[in-house]
Scaffold this active site. Structure first.
Site, mmCIF file in Angstrom:
data_model
loop_
_atom_site.group_PDB
_atom_site.id
_atom_site.type_symbol
_atom_site.label_atom_id
_atom_site.label_comp_id
_atom_site.label_asym_id
_atom_site.label_seq_id
_atom_site.Cartn_x
_atom_site.Cartn_y
_atom_site.Cartn_z
ATOM 1 N N ASP A 1 0.933 11.530 6.274
ATOM 2 C CA ASP A 1 0.456 10.908 5.201
ATOM 3 C C ASP A 1 0.268 12.020 4.094
ATOM 4 O OD1 ASP A 1 -1.288 9.837 3.288
ATOM 5 O OD2 ASP A 1 -2.724 9.033 4.494
ATOM 6 N N VAL A 2 1.196 11.849 2.934
ATOM 7 C CA VAL A 2 1.329 12.953 1.949
ATOM 8 C C VAL A 2 0.101 13.007 1.112
ATOM 9 C CG1 VAL A 2 3.834 12.418 1.704
ATOM 10 C CG2 VAL A 2 2.302 11.353 0.233
ATOM 11 N N ASN B 1 9.128 11.535 -3.005
ATOM 12 C CA ASN B 1 9.461 10.188 -3.334
ATOM 13 C C ASN B 1 8.311 9.075 -2.730
ATOM 14 O OD1 ASN B 1 11.201 7.522 -3.691
ATOM 15 N ND2 ASN B 1 10.577 7.550 -1.353
ATOM 16 N N TYR C 1 -1.295 2.370 -10.950
ATOM 17 C CA TYR C 1 0.326 2.840 -10.613
ATOM 18 C C TYR C 1 0.844 3.542 -12.161
ATOM 19 C CZ TYR C 1 5.130 2.854 -9.446
ATOM 20 O OH TYR C 1 6.486 2.874 -9.121
ATOM 21 N N LYS D 1 2.045 7.546 -12.289
ATOM 22 C CA LYS D 1 3.376 7.995 -12.753
ATOM 23 C C LYS D 1 3.135 8.714 -14.153
ATOM 24 C CE LYS D 1 5.406 6.352 -9.317
ATOM 25 N NZ LYS D 1 5.881 7.495 -8.133
#
Length: 272
Positions: free
Chosen positions: A70-71, A97, A170, A174
């Site tokens: 899990d990043v 990614n 989201y 970003k």
């Protein structure tokens, strides 16, 4: 979609791709393998799919293995990079990614939805870049491998500049990726470490299937894309391979929009 394979631009290099068992990550991991890199296929769920990606990469004559992590978890990212250094000797390329969506209108969005997206999409990229940079700095430039000590490619989105109603978590993540990338690029460039980003537009991936999986939905989406086609994961993968190669050695701190011209759409220019 069938596209020409990249030449062996990354022969002998070692690449880590997070979120690589589906969509853009899968296509990128396979493309890096075809370009000559050994690849670690990171995933958080779906081991069978990750192993399928590994087998496809290995068919190019390079090494690959799947690694569950899990990043957003610091200890798991550290263990993943340490394992890669033990197995492959080093890390040359990181493609950060991994990402997800937890969509809701602002007034319905929970703090858990907000935090989960920021933790994976933004903090995850920070953690992976930090651990990769430690290895890049330890090893330094190996001229016979690459002109750079290391390459980081951050996966961003057109929504780092295009507001997205109903997706505030989201879009915020970003937007954060853009400044994360630029700041890391500035800090690490004197060490011959290159950090850049790719910002996909509308791409045929499982995360946004509802936007393109019917003729009606695709027709509506195409109104926003001047090039009049929905992108494929390989469109992104090819740009990542180029960015990670010495062909782009003087490209530092840049975001490449791969969106069929979506960010040129007049409505987006005014935030509409």
């Amino acid at each position: 979609m069938s596209l020409p394979s990249a030449p062996q631009l990354l022969r002998g290099q070692k690449a880590l791709v997070t979120g690589a068992n589906s969509g853009i990550g899968k296509a990128t991991a396979i493309a890096l393998g075809r370009a000559g890199a050994d690849v670690v296929v990171n995933y958080v769920a779906g081991r069978d799919a990750a192993e399928d990606v590994v087998r496809e990469i290995e068919s190019s004559g390079v090494r690959a293995y799947a690694y569950e992590a899990d990043v957003s978890q610091e200890d798991q990212v550290g263990a993943m990079v340490s394992h890669m250094v033990r197995e492959f000797g080093t890390v040359d390329v990181l493609v950060a990614n991994a990402g997800l969506q937890r969509d809701a209108a602002l007034t319905d969005m929970t703090v858990e939805q907000w935090r989960k997206v920021l933790d994976v999409n933004l903090t995850g990229q920070f953690l992976c870049a930090r651990e990769a940079a430690k290895e890049f700095l330890r090893r330094g430039v190996v001229p016979e491998v690459s002109r750079s000590a290391g390459k980081v490619v951050c996966m961003s989105s057109v929504h780092q500049v295009i507001p997205w109603s109903g997706h505030v978590n989201y879009a915020s993540s970003k937007g954060g990726v853009q400044m994360l990338m630029a700041t890391l690029a500035q800090e690490l460039a004197p060490h011959r470490i290159r950090v850049n980003a790719v910002a996909p537009g509308a791409i045929r991936t499982p995360i946004n299937r509802s936007a393109w999986d019917t003729p009606e939905a695709e027709s509506e989406l195409l109104r926003l894309i001047p090039y009049r086609r929905v992108g494929d994961p390989e469109d992104i993968a090819n740009v990542v391979v180029a960015l990670a190669s010495d062909l782009f050695d003087y490209v530092v701190g840049s975001t490449i929009y791969v969106d069929g011209g979506m960010t040129l759409f007049p409505g987006f220019a005014t935030g509409g």
